[in-house]
Design a protein around this motif. Sequence first.
Motif, PDB file in Angstrom:
ATOM      1  N   ALA A  71       0.817  -1.213   0.000  1.00 10.96           N
ATOM      2  CA  ALA A  71       0.000   0.000   0.000  1.00 10.96           C
ATOM      3  C   ALA A  71       0.852   1.266   0.000  1.00 10.96           C
ATOM      4  O   ALA A  71       0.387   2.325  -0.397  1.00 10.96           O
ATOM      5  CB  ALA A  71      -0.937   0.008   1.208  1.00 10.96           C
ATOM      6  N   ALA A  72       2.111   1.156   0.401  1.00 13.65           N
ATOM      7  CA  ALA A  72       2.977   2.334   0.461  1.00 13.65           C
ATOM      8  C   ALA A  72       3.696   2.591  -0.856  1.00 13.65           C
ATOM      9  O   ALA A  72       3.721   3.721  -1.334  1.00 13.65           O
ATOM     10  CB  ALA A  72       4.002   2.177   1.578  1.00 13.65           C
ATOM     11  N   CYS A  73       4.292   1.545  -1.448  1.00 10.00           N
ATOM     12  CA  CYS A  73       5.144   1.769  -2.627  1.00 10.00           C
ATOM     13  C   CYS A  73       4.697   1.018  -3.874  1.00 10.00           C
ATOM     14  O   CYS A  73       5.331   1.127  -4.914  1.00 10.00           O
ATOM     15  CB  CYS A  73       6.595   1.424  -2.300  1.00 10.00           C
ATOM     16  N   LYS A  74       3.625   0.236  -3.761  1.00  3.69           N
ATOM     17  CA  LYS A  74       3.014  -0.496  -4.887  1.00  3.69           C
ATOM     18  C   LYS A  74       3.864  -1.652  -5.415  1.00  3.69           C
ATOM     19  O   LYS A  74       3.649  -2.138  -6.513  1.00  3.69           O
ATOM     20  CB  LYS A  74       2.632   0.440  -6.041  1.00  3.69           C
ATOM     21  N   THR A  75       4.820  -2.130  -4.660  1.00  2.00           N
ATOM     22  CA  THR A  75       5.598  -3.308  -5.048  1.00  2.00           C
ATOM     23  C   THR A  75       4.708  -4.543  -4.990  1.00  2.00           C
ATOM     24  O   THR A  75       4.030  -4.761  -3.979  1.00  2.00           O
ATOM     25  CB  THR A  75       6.805  -3.493  -4.100  1.00  2.00           C
ATOM     26  N   PRO A  76       4.681  -5.377  -6.025  1.00  4.48           N
ATOM     27  CA  PRO A  76       3.910  -6.626  -5.978  1.00  4.48           C
ATOM     28  C   PRO A  76       4.463  -7.556  -4.899  1.00  4.48           C
ATOM     29  O   PRO A  76       5.673  -7.819  -4.862  1.00  4.48           O
ATOM     30  CB  PRO A  76       4.112  -7.231  -7.370  1.00  4.48           C
ATOM     31  N   LEU A  77       3.598  -8.031  -4.011  1.00  6.26           N
ATOM     32  CA  LEU A  77       4.038  -8.840  -2.877  1.00  6.26           C
ATOM     33  C   LEU A  77       3.490 -10.267  -2.903  1.00  6.26           C
ATOM     34  O   LEU A  77       4.223 -11.216  -2.607  1.00  6.26           O
ATOM     35  CB  LEU A  77       3.612  -8.176  -1.562  1.00  6.26           C
ATOM     36  N   TYR A  78       2.211 -10.415  -3.228  1.00  2.00           N
ATOM     37  CA  TYR A  78       1.559 -11.724  -3.166  1.00  2.00           C
ATOM     38  C   TYR A  78       0.619 -11.916  -4.351  1.00  2.00           C
ATOM     39  O   TYR A  78      -0.062 -10.983  -4.767  1.00  2.00           O
ATOM     40  CB  TYR A  78       0.753 -11.869  -1.866  1.00  2.00           C
TER      41      TYR A  78
END
Length: 153
Positions: A71-78
Motif C-alpha cells: 500500500a505504500a510503494c506499490k511493489t507486488p508482494l503476493y
Amino acid sequence: MKNCILIITISLFFNFTGTAQNKKYKVSKPNSEWKKLLTPKQYYVLREAGTERPSSSPLNKNYKKGIYVCAACKTPLYKSEHKYDSRSGWPSFDRAIKENVELDVDYKIGYARTELKCNTCGGHLGHSFNDGPSETTGKRHCINGAALEFIIQ
C-alpha cells in the motif's frame, strides 16, 4: 562482574533487534511524507509495525484473481493463487513473490518472531508462521490488510 553482565545484556539487545533495521531501501521517505501518503491505519501498520484488528480487513475474504501490492510503494508482494483461508482473521498466503518480501526478526513481544517487510520500502506487512498448508509450503504469511492494495488481473 556487574559491568560485564551489563555489557553482555546491551550487546545481546542490539544483536537481537532485527537484521534489517538499518537497511537502506529503494523507496525511502521521511515520516512526515509517509503520513501524507498513507491513511492513519496504513501508517500505523506499515511505518509503526502495528497490527490491525482481526477480521477488520475486506481483503481477508477477497478471493478474486489478482495481485496484492504494498500500500505504500506499490511493489507486488503476493499472488491471489497463493492466498488461503487460515481462519486467523488476517489475509494469509503460503508464499510471497520472490525477492519482494524481506524476512526479519522482531522481539517486540518478548520472543523471536519472523517479521515480514516490503523489500522496497521496508513497510511492516505482518509475520510468518510454520502452520500453513502442509500440501504446499507449510508457511502462513499472516498479513495486515491495511498494508496491502489489491489489483484485479
